[in-house]
Design a protein around this motif. Sequence first.
Motif, PDB file in Angstrom:
ATOM      1  N   ASN A 169       0.828  -1.204   0.000  1.00 51.78           N
ATOM      2  CA  ASN A 169       0.000   0.000   0.000  1.00 51.78           C
ATOM      3  C   ASN A 169       0.865   1.259   0.000  1.00 51.78           C
ATOM      4  OD1 ASN A 169      -2.652  -1.262   0.213  1.00 51.78           O
ATOM      5  ND2 ASN A 169      -2.013  -1.887   2.278  1.00 51.78           N
ATOM      6  N   PRO A 170       0.305   2.389  -0.360  1.00 47.08           N
ATOM      7  CA  PRO A 170       1.051   3.651  -0.207  1.00 47.08           C
ATOM      8  C   PRO A 170       1.465   3.863   1.250  1.00 47.08           C
ATOM      9  CG  PRO A 170      -0.882   3.994  -1.578  1.00 47.08           C
ATOM     10  CD  PRO A 170      -1.001   2.606  -1.018  1.00 47.08           C
ATOM     11  N   PHE A 171       2.490   4.659   1.452  1.00 49.74           N
ATOM     12  CA  PHE A 171       2.966   4.949   2.792  1.00 49.74           C
ATOM     13  C   PHE A 171       1.931   5.766   3.570  1.00 49.74           C
ATOM     14  CE2 PHE A 171       7.155   4.478   0.628  1.00 49.74           C
ATOM     15  CZ  PHE A 171       7.635   3.435   1.400  1.00 49.74           C
ATOM     16  N   SER A 172       1.910   5.573   4.874  1.00 52.12           N
ATOM     17  CA  SER A 172       1.078   6.397   5.748  1.00 52.12           C
ATOM     18  C   SER A 172       1.667   7.799   5.846  1.00 52.12           C
ATOM     19  CB  SER A 172       1.016   5.771   7.146  1.00 52.12           C
ATOM     20  OG  SER A 172       2.285   5.876   7.782  1.00 52.12           O
ATOM     21  N   TYR A 173       0.918   8.708   6.472  1.00 54.06           N
ATOM     22  CA  TYR A 173       1.427  10.076   6.618  1.00 54.06           C
ATOM     23  C   TYR A 173       2.699  10.104   7.456  1.00 54.06           C
ATOM     24  CZ  TYR A 173      -0.322  10.645  11.438  1.00 54.06           C
ATOM     25  OH  TYR A 173      -0.526  10.529  12.796  1.00 54.06           O
ATOM     26  N   LYS A 174       2.799   9.209   8.448  1.00 51.32           N
ATOM     27  CA  LYS A 174       4.006   9.184   9.277  1.00 51.32           C
ATOM     28  C   LYS A 174       5.196   8.637   8.502  1.00 51.32           C
ATOM     29  CE  LYS A 174       2.467   8.980  14.093  1.00 51.32           C
ATOM     30  NZ  LYS A 174       2.535   8.193  15.348  1.00 51.32           N
ATOM     31  N   GLU A 175       4.974   7.567   7.743  1.00 50.15           N
ATOM     32  CA  GLU A 175       6.058   7.002   6.939  1.00 50.15           C
ATOM     33  C   GLU A 175       6.480   7.975   5.848  1.00 50.15           C
ATOM     34  OE1 GLU A 175       4.842   2.264   7.246  1.00 50.15           O
ATOM     35  OE2 GLU A 175       3.833   3.572   5.805  1.00 50.15           O
ATOM     36  N   SER A 176       5.520   8.666   5.240  1.00 47.75           N
ATOM     37  CA  SER A 176       5.834   9.641   4.191  1.00 47.75           C
ATOM     38  C   SER A 176       6.725  10.756   4.721  1.00 47.75           C
ATOM     39  CB  SER A 176       4.544  10.236   3.620  1.00 47.75           C
ATOM     40  OG  SER A 176       3.726   9.246   3.046  1.00 47.75           O
ATOM     41  N   ALA A 177       6.550  11.115   5.990  1.00 49.98           N
ATOM     42  CA  ALA A 177       7.339  12.198   6.588  1.00 49.98           C
ATOM     43  C   ALA A 177       8.827  11.900   6.588  1.00 49.98           C
ATOM     44  CB  ALA A 177       6.853  12.457   8.016  1.00 49.98           C
ATOM     45  N   SER A 184       8.907  21.068   8.306  1.00 45.41           N
ATOM     46  CA  SER A 184       8.026  21.169   9.472  1.00 45.41           C
ATOM     47  C   SER A 184       6.902  20.145   9.323  1.00 45.41           C
ATOM     48  CB  SER A 184       7.427  22.576   9.558  1.00 45.41           C
ATOM     49  OG  SER A 184       6.565  22.801   8.446  1.00 45.41           O
ATOM     50  N   ASN A 185       6.215  19.857  10.427  1.00 45.05           N
ATOM     51  CA  ASN A 185       5.089  18.931  10.351  1.00 45.05           C
ATOM     52  C   ASN A 185       4.005  19.454   9.413  1.00 45.05           C
ATOM     53  OD1 ASN A 185       6.260  17.093  12.103  1.00 45.05           O
ATOM     54  ND2 ASN A 185       5.354  18.047  13.918  1.00 45.05           N
ATOM     55  N   HIS A 186       3.827  20.753   9.391  1.00 42.63           N
ATOM     56  CA  HIS A 186       2.866  21.385   8.483  1.00 42.63           C
ATOM     57  C   HIS A 186       3.189  21.032   7.033  1.00 42.63           C
ATOM     58  CE1 HIS A 186       1.620  24.746   5.850  1.00 42.63           C
ATOM     59  NE2 HIS A 186       0.523  24.796   6.615  1.00 42.63           N
ATOM     60  N   ASP A 187       4.464  21.202   6.648  1.00 39.75           N
ATOM     61  CA  ASP A 187       4.852  20.927   5.268  1.00 39.75           C
ATOM     62  C   ASP A 187       4.898  19.432   4.980  1.00 39.75           C
ATOM     63  OD1 ASP A 187       4.959  23.607   4.926  1.00 39.75           O
ATOM     64  OD2 ASP A 187       7.129  23.751   4.638  1.00 39.75           O
ATOM     65  N   LYS A 188       5.237  18.617   5.976  1.00 38.75           N
ATOM     66  CA  LYS A 188       5.198  17.161   5.788  1.00 38.75           C
ATOM     67  C   LYS A 188       3.787  16.707   5.449  1.00 38.75           C
ATOM     68  CE  LYS A 188       9.023  16.085   8.950  1.00 38.75           C
ATOM     69  NZ  LYS A 188       9.375  15.601  10.305  1.00 38.75           N
ATOM     70  N   ALA A 189       2.807  17.284   6.131  1.00 44.81           N
ATOM     71  CA  ALA A 189       1.416  16.921   5.871  1.00 44.81           C
ATOM     72  C   ALA A 189       1.021  17.313   4.450  1.00 44.81           C
ATOM     73  CB  ALA A 189       0.500  17.585   6.891  1.00 44.81           C
ATOM     74  N   ILE A 190       1.465  18.475   3.996  1.00 42.11           N
ATOM     75  CA  ILE A 190       1.137  18.903   2.641  1.00 42.11           C
ATOM     76  C   ILE A 190       1.801  17.982   1.615  1.00 42.11           C
ATOM     77  CG2 ILE A 190       1.367  20.760   0.946  1.00 42.11           C
ATOM     78  CD1 ILE A 190       1.000  22.761   3.190  1.00 42.11           C
ATOM     79  N   VAL A 191       3.034  17.588   1.866  1.00 41.09           N
ATOM     80  CA  VAL A 191       3.704  16.647   0.958  1.00 41.09           C
ATOM     81  C   VAL A 191       2.904  15.351   0.860  1.00 41.09           C
ATOM     82  CG1 VAL A 191       5.759  15.209   0.628  1.00 41.09           C
ATOM     83  CG2 VAL A 191       6.009  17.617   1.248  1.00 41.09           C
ATOM     84  N   PHE A 192       2.412  14.876   1.993  1.00 44.16           N
ATOM     85  CA  PHE A 192       1.550  13.693   1.960  1.00 44.16           C
ATOM     86  C   PHE A 192       0.301  13.971   1.126  1.00 44.16           C
ATOM     87  CE2 PHE A 192      -2.010  11.238   3.774  1.00 44.16           C
ATOM     88  CZ  PHE A 192      -1.537   9.955   3.535  1.00 44.16           C
ATOM     89  N   GLY A 193      -0.251  15.165   1.252  1.00 42.64           N
ATOM     90  CA  GLY A 193      -1.430  15.525   0.489  1.00 42.64           C
ATOM     91  C   GLY A 193      -1.175  15.671  -0.999  1.00 42.64           C
ATOM     92  N   LEU A 194       0.076  15.902  -1.380  1.00 45.13           N
ATOM     93  CA  LEU A 194       0.437  16.029  -2.798  1.00 45.13           C
ATOM     94  C   LEU A 194       0.803  14.695  -3.425  1.00 45.13           C
ATOM     95  CD1 LEU A 194       2.740  19.186  -2.528  1.00 45.13           C
ATOM     96  CD2 LEU A 194       0.380  19.128  -3.314  1.00 45.13           C
ATOM     97  N   THR A 195       1.191  13.726  -2.611  1.00 39.57           N
ATOM     98  CA  THR A 195       1.712  12.458  -3.129  1.00 39.57           C
ATOM     99  C   THR A 195       0.850  11.254  -2.785  1.00 39.57           C
ATOM    100  OG1 THR A 195       3.036  12.042  -1.131  1.00 39.57           O
ATOM    101  CG2 THR A 195       4.082  13.326  -2.905  1.00 39.57           C
ATOM    102  N   GLY A 196      -0.012  11.395  -1.787  1.00 36.49           N
ATOM    103  CA  GLY A 196      -0.807  10.256  -1.354  1.00 36.49           C
ATOM    104  C   GLY A 196       0.010   9.128  -0.758  1.00 36.49           C
ATOM    105  N   GLY A 197       1.261   9.425  -0.392  1.00 36.88           N
ATOM    106  CA  GLY A 197       2.105   8.392   0.186  1.00 36.88           C
ATOM    107  C   GLY A 197       2.683   7.429  -0.834  1.00 36.88           C
ATOM    108  N   VAL A 198       2.581   7.743  -2.122  1.00 42.46           N
ATOM    109  CA  VAL A 198       3.115   6.872  -3.177  1.00 42.46           C
ATOM    110  C   VAL A 198       4.627   7.059  -3.240  1.00 42.46           C
ATOM    111  CG1 VAL A 198       3.110   6.382  -5.655  1.00 42.46           C
ATOM    112  CG2 VAL A 198       0.960   6.855  -4.450  1.00 42.46           C
ATOM    113  N   ALA A 199       5.354   5.965  -3.142  1.00 47.03           N
ATOM    114  CA  ALA A 199       6.801   6.013  -2.968  1.00 47.03           C
ATOM    115  C   ALA A 199       7.502   6.804  -4.070  1.00 47.03           C
ATOM    116  CB  ALA A 199       7.359   4.590  -2.898  1.00 47.03           C
TER     117      ALA A 199
END
Length: 458
Positions: A169-177, A184-199
């Motif tokens: 499966n795609p990575f979780s938000y924590k793994e994506s970080a 920052s955690n703020h930007d990590k969350a946005i990166v997850f929102g841009l990639t969906g955790g896809v490696a």
Amino acid sequence: MKFIGRENELEKLNTEFSKEMCSMCVIYGRRRVGKTYLIQKFMKEKSGSYFVGVESDKFINLNHLSQSIYKACNYDGNLPAFIDIDHAFRFLFEYSVNHRIAFVIDEYPYIAESFPSISSVLQNLIDEFKATSKLFLILCGSSMSFMENQVLGYKSPLYGRRSIQLKINPFSYKESAKFVENYSNHDKAIVFGLTGGVAEYLVFFDDSISLQENIVNNFLSVQGRLYEEPSNLLKQELRDPKRYNDILYLISHGQTKVSEISNKLGVQSGSISPYLESLIELGIIERKTPVTNRKSNRPIYLIKDTMFNFWYKFVQPNLNLINLELGHRVYSEKIENSINDYMGKIFEKISIEYLEYRIKSEDLRFLPTDYGNWWGNDSLRKKQSEIDILAYDSENYLFVECKWRNGLCPKSVLNELIEKSKIFNSNQKFYWIISMSGFEDFSYDDNVELITLDDMYA
């Protein structure tokens, strides 16, 4: 590239390999999710070979398969191809009687298309050599429906032959970080929102430069790695990408019901369903119903792959400007002030993953029977209502409100959630308010928990 987040899967593969017996492992998951990188990590320092099926005729696939088998069996290359796959795989199995080797067939659906009998051939050889062979065979594929039905399904010749199966499966938000640790955690969350955790998408983000620069470089430049990714993926996977493109655009802009989509396209509702099912199989969209009414015949459809969602919201409408090399202006004038609105639904997704972490850690006051989004009629307030996340069992309810916005969260948000919860009959009600920016100073009962973004990454 460092190895992130697949330690459990790698351990399972190595544990099975250490048994030195005939084994078949099935690995599957959507494209770009990191299956190949996991297998490459596993194959390091192991004897064997790696074969990738291609969309081609029998001649090319048989020739490439033959050379991979020769390599796995420690023969020099450029030997004549086997006359058919029966002889090719028998050669491999016979060699493995005295040698522990790993052999990977990646993109198994492609070679199965070239050789429809391949699953039956492998079934017969596994049954014949299961007591003597030391072959570790990996079948890997990106077609979820094919791997689940034609390889793992009970009608498949290979049913019951697999030793282990791994759905990647795609990575979780924590793994994506972990891919952008300097953010920052703020930007990590946005990166997850841009990639969906896809490696593969996460690898494109460089945390030595700003998030804005990454967005411009990857999405808003004609040379960007994600500039044409949705279009390319649709062309690669589907026969009628134009229709799928229209459907995804409509969903991303709020047309989430079959009737709404069909009306916009001017077609019958029934003709849309096969397209929606194909997009679900690819992991691009998801079918959703209220958590307390999973069998509802009025589902909505949302884009599950957040990279697709971002692309259809912000990239596709601005392709002309991006082609004029105005990516920085597109970001500052079209995206920057809208990113918080975009992240609203993403934050719900992150919050559900956080809830799952709490459940797994046994850090919840009850074990939910089910959880997810809820929407429906509020009979007390006489209007339609939504609850971001609702989790429940026979006696308990947890109501969750997620706020991704600048500014401290006021107590009125909690009061509103309590009002929404009154239509649910239960003596045990718990409340979470999850806020990106933190909270104003206010009092609350012990059945209320205030959670910040930093708490979620802790």
